[in-house]
Design an enzyme around this catalytic site. Structure first.
Site, PDB file in Angstrom:
ATOM      1  N   CYS A  81       0.805  -1.423   0.225  1.00  0.00           N
ATOM      2  CA  CYS A  81       0.039   0.160  -0.144  1.00  0.00           C
ATOM      3  C   CYS A  81       1.492   1.499  -0.720  1.00  0.00           C
ATOM      4  CB  CYS A  81      -0.865  -0.033   1.287  1.00  0.00           C
ATOM      5  SG  CYS A  81      -2.601   0.968   0.896  1.00  0.00           S
ATOM      6  N   HIS A 196      -3.842  -4.379  -0.248  1.00  0.00           N
ATOM      7  CA  HIS A 196      -3.344  -5.241   1.124  1.00  0.00           C
ATOM      8  C   HIS A 196      -3.275  -6.548   0.981  1.00  0.00           C
ATOM      9  CE1 HIS A 196      -3.114  -1.452   3.746  1.00  0.00           C
ATOM     10  NE2 HIS A 196      -3.393  -0.429   2.726  1.00  0.00           N
ATOM     11  N   GLU A 198      -2.760  -8.677   2.889  1.00  0.00           N
ATOM     12  CA  GLU A 198      -3.571  -9.601   4.000  1.00  0.00           C
ATOM     13  C   GLU A 198      -4.485  -8.800   4.861  1.00  0.00           C
ATOM     14  OE1 GLU A 198      -2.731  -4.697   5.297  1.00  0.00           O
ATOM     15  OE2 GLU A 198      -2.052  -6.489   4.275  1.00  0.00           O
TER      16      GLU A 198
END
Length: 214
Positions: A81, A196, A198
């Protein structure tokens, strides 16, 4: 098994990245001091928020040279990001007209803002927040095992414009938000994602697993 370091420079949710690697059975450590970069094989620069503030923390806390040294020695690096934006030459965010807030300068190019007034079928909401599909035509190791148009999670108002040619590519995947923009980059041992991983569920975990295996 390689040892992964996640840079703590007071920007971003580091624990969520660490937990994603833990789910994969990978060893990931949050690094509190720049000297710790010497103890890891792979380095991750996550981040959310202001470009200028993030660069201020990287400079103040002494991370800039260790990051560059890690990359110079050929070790794998992943920006996430804001961490992707920081590795470019500069950003228009909070910059004076016609100027850029300086970045790390690891890759050539700049960071620009989405234009809400762009000619598109519906008004463009900035920031882009939510799921979007990525597509690619390079054989990026980070994307191995994924199908085209895989959906990943974005939260950003700015995006990178790499300085690249067909002979010296940097963009490895793109997405569409009013227009095509760079969603991932890959240059030698440097990778980065605007989204992202994650927070991108199964697809994101596969991307992180690919990075751990590089």
């Amino acid at each position: 098994m390689s040892k992964i370091g996640i840079i703590d420079y007071h920007v971003g949710n580091l624990r969520s990245v660490q937990k994603a690697f833990e789910l994969l059975g990978a060893e990931a450590h949050i690094l509190r001091h720049p000297s710790e970069t010497a103890s890891v094989d792979k380095l991750i620069l996550p981040g959310v928020g202001s470009f200028a503030a993030a660069m201020g923390f990287l400079n103040k806390l002494g991370w800039v040279n260790p990051i560059k040294q890690h990359i110079k020695t050929g070790n794998p690096f992943l920006g996430i990001c804001l961490g992707m934006q920081l590795i470019f030459e500069g950003s228009e965010e909070e910059a004076a007209p016609g100027q850029l807030v300086p970045g790390l300068g690891i890759l050539p190019g700049k960071v620009v803002r989405f234009n809400e007034n762009i000619d598109s079928p519906s008004p463009l909401k900035v920031p882009q927040m939510g799921w979007n599909a990525i597509h690619w035509d390079r054989n990026d190791p980070l994307l191995q095992g994924l199908q085209q148009d895989a959906y990943v999670y974005f939260v950003h108002s700015y995006y990178v414009q790499p300085t690249e040619t067909s002979d010296t590519p940097i963009t490895s995947a793109r997405a569409d938000y009013g227009h095509d923009f760079t969603a991932t980059v890959w240059k030698d041992n440097v990778w980065a994602t605007q989204f992202h991983p994650e927070k991108s569920q199964r697809i994101g975990l596969k991307i992180l697993q690919n990075f751990a295996a590089i």
